[in-house]
Scaffold this active site. Structure first.
Site, PDB file in Angstrom:
ATOM      1  N   ILE A  12       0.842  -1.204   0.000  1.00 42.22           N
ATOM      2  CA  ILE A  12       0.000   0.000   0.000  1.00 42.22           C
ATOM      3  C   ILE A  12       0.871   1.245   0.000  1.00 42.22           C
ATOM      4  O   ILE A  12       0.616   2.207  -0.732  1.00 42.22           O
ATOM      5  CB  ILE A  12      -0.937   0.008   1.222  1.00 42.22           C
ATOM      6  N   TYR A 146      -3.859  -8.482  16.425  1.00 45.46           N
ATOM      7  CA  TYR A 146      -3.662  -7.441  15.409  1.00 45.46           C
ATOM      8  C   TYR A 146      -4.752  -6.391  15.488  1.00 45.46           C
ATOM      9  O   TYR A 146      -4.476  -5.180  15.545  1.00 45.46           O
ATOM     10  CB  TYR A 146      -3.632  -8.085  14.017  1.00 45.46           C
TER      11      TYR A 146
END
Length: 310
Positions: A12, A146
């Site tokens: 990204i 996470y």
């Protein structure tokens, strides 16, 4: 505008770097190259982007990079992003995603950063919710370390805004896919499937394959990230498509594109795996003037075409 992109050598991040350069910004990249690749930045560096190599867990180094380059905007994408690793090593996950974010915010506070844009997660932060598509108002009950670490990091954005007036925003990404995603990693099932098919192998599905996700094309995502930097919004915003796509559907589309037949391989479901995840994106449209433009079939076709041969 001078900008800093942490994790800018990654999937990204490198796409964001290219878009920022296209928009006329000066770009500095901070990356430890543990998962990001310098090859992703070859064209960007030829266009004037600067790469600083370092780990966001090293607060002194982060501060020195910000002090040296004095960015006005910081796009914080560097992270531990593998759900499986987060469950196996939750302390490591927290050091990278929480401590690393605090280091970025502290550096920004000390050296006059105007705006911090933080890459959070919509796929993992809400947990096993029954409200689909899920809006930002839904309680965050992550089912992985996470998701928990990203939610904790979001709270530090709020703290630094309340204490010091540091402008920031958390963007809760759906499942991002597109060119440069690593087919050898664990974070991107589409890239993994493309890599398997390129090698003439069967994709492996964990669970039934009926589980759904909200897949957003990286080109659409980076436009939203830049729009968020330009805005004054401070509350979290989902970035997705508001459409569910099953893993079985991904396999069907990709096998049609590749021309490689055969049934997928199935394996037991993994711990922390959600059955459904899809993000409501009304707020992104209202606050940022942004809507996703790439349908899943079109995005998969672009991704398949960009996947390198083995």
């Amino acid at each position: 505008m001078r900008t800093l992109v942490t994790g800018g050598a990654g999937f990204i991040g490198s796409n964001l770097v290219d878009a920022l350069l296209d928009a006329g910004h000066e770009v500095v990249i901070l990356d430890d190259l543990s998962s990001g690749k310098e090859a992703n930045l070859e064209q960007a560096m030829a266009r004037g982007a600067i790469l600083e190599i370092g780990d966001i867990r090293d607060g002194e180094h982060v501060t020195s990079v910000v002090a040296k380059h004095r960015p006005e905007w910081v796009f914080h994408l560097a992270a531990q992003m593998d759900v499986r690793v987060s469950l196996e090593q939750p302390a490591l996950d927290a050091r990278k995603n929480v401590e690393g974010t605090v280091n970025v915010l502290e550096a920004g506070r000390l050296h006059g950063v105007q705006r911090v844009v933080f890459s959070s997660t919509g796929g993992a932060i809400y947990g096993d919710t029954e409200l689909i598509p899920t809006p930002e108002t839904e309680p965050c009950l992550p089912m992985s370390a996470y998701g928990q670490s990203k939610f904790c990091a979001e709270q530090y954005l709020g703290l630094f805004h309340r204490l010091y007036g540091l402008s920031s925003i958390a963007l809760r990404f759906g499942n991002v896919y597109g060119p440069r995603q690593d087919p050898h990693g664990e974070a991107g099932v589409i890239a993994i499937f493309c890599g398997k098919l390129k090698q003439g192998e069967r994709p492996k599905i964990f669970g039934t394959g009926e589980q759904t996700r909200d897949y957003i094309y990286v080109g659409d995502l980076v436009q939203a990230i830049i729009a968020a930097a330009q805005s004054s919004e401070t509350d979290p915003i989902n970035l997705g498509t508001e459409e569910e796509t099953s893993v079985l559907t991904l396999v069907r589309i990709l096998t049609d594109l590749s021309g490689i037949g055969g049934d997928p391989e199935f394996a037991p479901a993994r711990l922390g795996e959600l059955d459904r995840s899809c993000l409501a994106v009304t707020r992104a449209g209202d606050a940022l003037g942004w809507t996703p433009a790439t349908a899943i079939a079109e995005g998969l076709e672009k991704t398949w075409a960009s996947t390198p041969d083995p």
